[in-house]
Design a protein around this motif. Structure first.
Motif, short mmCIF file in Angstrom:
data_model
loop_
_atom_site.label_atom_id
_atom_site.label_comp_id
_atom_site.label_asym_id
_atom_site.label_seq_id
_atom_site.Cartn_x
_atom_site.Cartn_y
_atom_site.Cartn_z
N VAL A 1 -1.39 -3.84 5.67
CA VAL A 1 -2.12 -3.52 6.85
C VAL A 1 -1.68 -2.16 7.40
CG1 VAL A 1 -2.61 -4.00 9.37
CG2 VAL A 1 -2.87 -5.73 7.59
N ASN A 2 -0.35 -1.82 7.41
CA ASN A 2 -0.18 -0.60 7.83
C ASN A 2 -0.39 0.60 6.70
OD1 ASN A 2 0.66 -0.97 10.42
ND2 ASN A 2 2.57 -2.04 9.77
N HIS A 3 -0.49 0.09 5.42
CA HIS A 3 -0.93 1.18 4.39
C HIS A 3 -2.08 0.63 3.68
CE1 HIS A 3 3.55 1.17 4.74
NE2 HIS A 3 3.31 2.48 4.46
N ASP A 4 -3.15 0.39 4.67
CA ASP A 4 -4.46 0.00 4.31
C ASP A 4 -5.09 1.12 3.33
OD1 ASP A 4 -5.06 1.80 6.08
OD2 ASP A 4 -6.40 0.50 7.35
N SER A 5 -4.58 2.32 3.34
CA SER A 5 -5.35 3.03 2.27
C SER A 5 -5.12 2.60 0.86
CB SER A 5 -4.79 4.55 2.69
OG SER A 5 -3.36 4.51 2.24
N MET A 6 -4.15 1.75 0.48
CA MET A 6 -4.05 1.25 -0.83
C MET A 6 -5.20 0.40 -1.25
SD MET A 6 0.08 0.03 -0.58
CE MET A 6 -0.09 -0.58 -2.08
N LEU A 7 -5.94 -0.04 0.03
CA LEU A 7 -7.10 -0.98 -0.17
C LEU A 7 -8.30 -0.06 -0.25
CD1 LEU A 7 -5.66 -4.10 1.32
CD2 LEU A 7 -6.30 -3.91 -1.08
N GLU A 8 -8.48 0.98 -0.01
CA GLU A 8 -9.65 1.79 0.22
C GLU A 8 -10.56 1.86 -1.04
OE1 GLU A 8 -9.70 5.70 1.86
OE2 GLU A 8 -8.23 5.19 3.43
N GLY A 9 -11.86 1.23 -0.91
CA GLY A 9 -12.64 0.90 -1.95
C GLY A 9 -12.29 -0.24 -2.83
N GLY A 10 -11.18 -0.96 -2.54
CA GLY A 10 -10.70 -1.94 -3.63
C GLY A 10 -10.76 -3.39 -3.14
#
Length: 139
Positions: A21-30
């Motif tokens: 949740v704190n590194h949600d950029s890992m999931l952008e578009g994923g």
């Protein structure tokens, strides 16, 4: 990126979910796949209570673990789907990562160290040994 998040409901799981949740950029578009694995019950249990009752038990146990995690992830607006399996946790996590065509496995670890793993075994160690994709362990 497609991420497989292996969860067991422990405090280690909570840390792994919080990390994502704190590194949600890992999931952008994923996509996030949340997986819970339960060990199988001994065959004599199924013989005694029946297949339907064992299946119901596994469904109930999976719901207890997955429901709060799904709610937390939903509140943070992450796209996900959840699933559960019965079997040896490390094997089922690796198998699900292949089935889901995941790019990364994320899981919490108790961090027992070398001695703890030697005495207790470790799901994380098993996943690290068998996975063909990167594994992120959150401690």
């Amino acid at each position: 990126m497609k991420i497989l998040l292996a969860v067991d409901g422990s405090d280690c799981t909570k840390k792994a979910v919080a990390y994502l949740v704190n590194h949600d950029s890992m999931l952008e578009g994923g996509e996030l796949v949340i997986l819970h694995v339960q060990p199988a019950l001994p065959p004599r249990v199924e013989a005694f209570v029946g297949h339907a009752r064992v299946k119901e038990f596994h469904e109930e146990e999976a719901a207890k673990v997955l429901a709060p995690i799904e709610e937390f992830v939903r509140r943070h607006g992450l796209a996900y789907h959840a699933r559960w399996a019965v079997g040896r946790p490390a094997d089922e996590i690796v198998k699900a990562s292949v089935q889901e065509q995941a790019h990364l496995i994320v899981m919490g670890t108790h961090g027992h160290g070398v001695l703890g793993r030697a005495l207790l075994g470790s799901v994380a160690q098993g996943v690290l040994a068998k996975a063909e994709i990167p594994v992120l362990l959150v401690r």
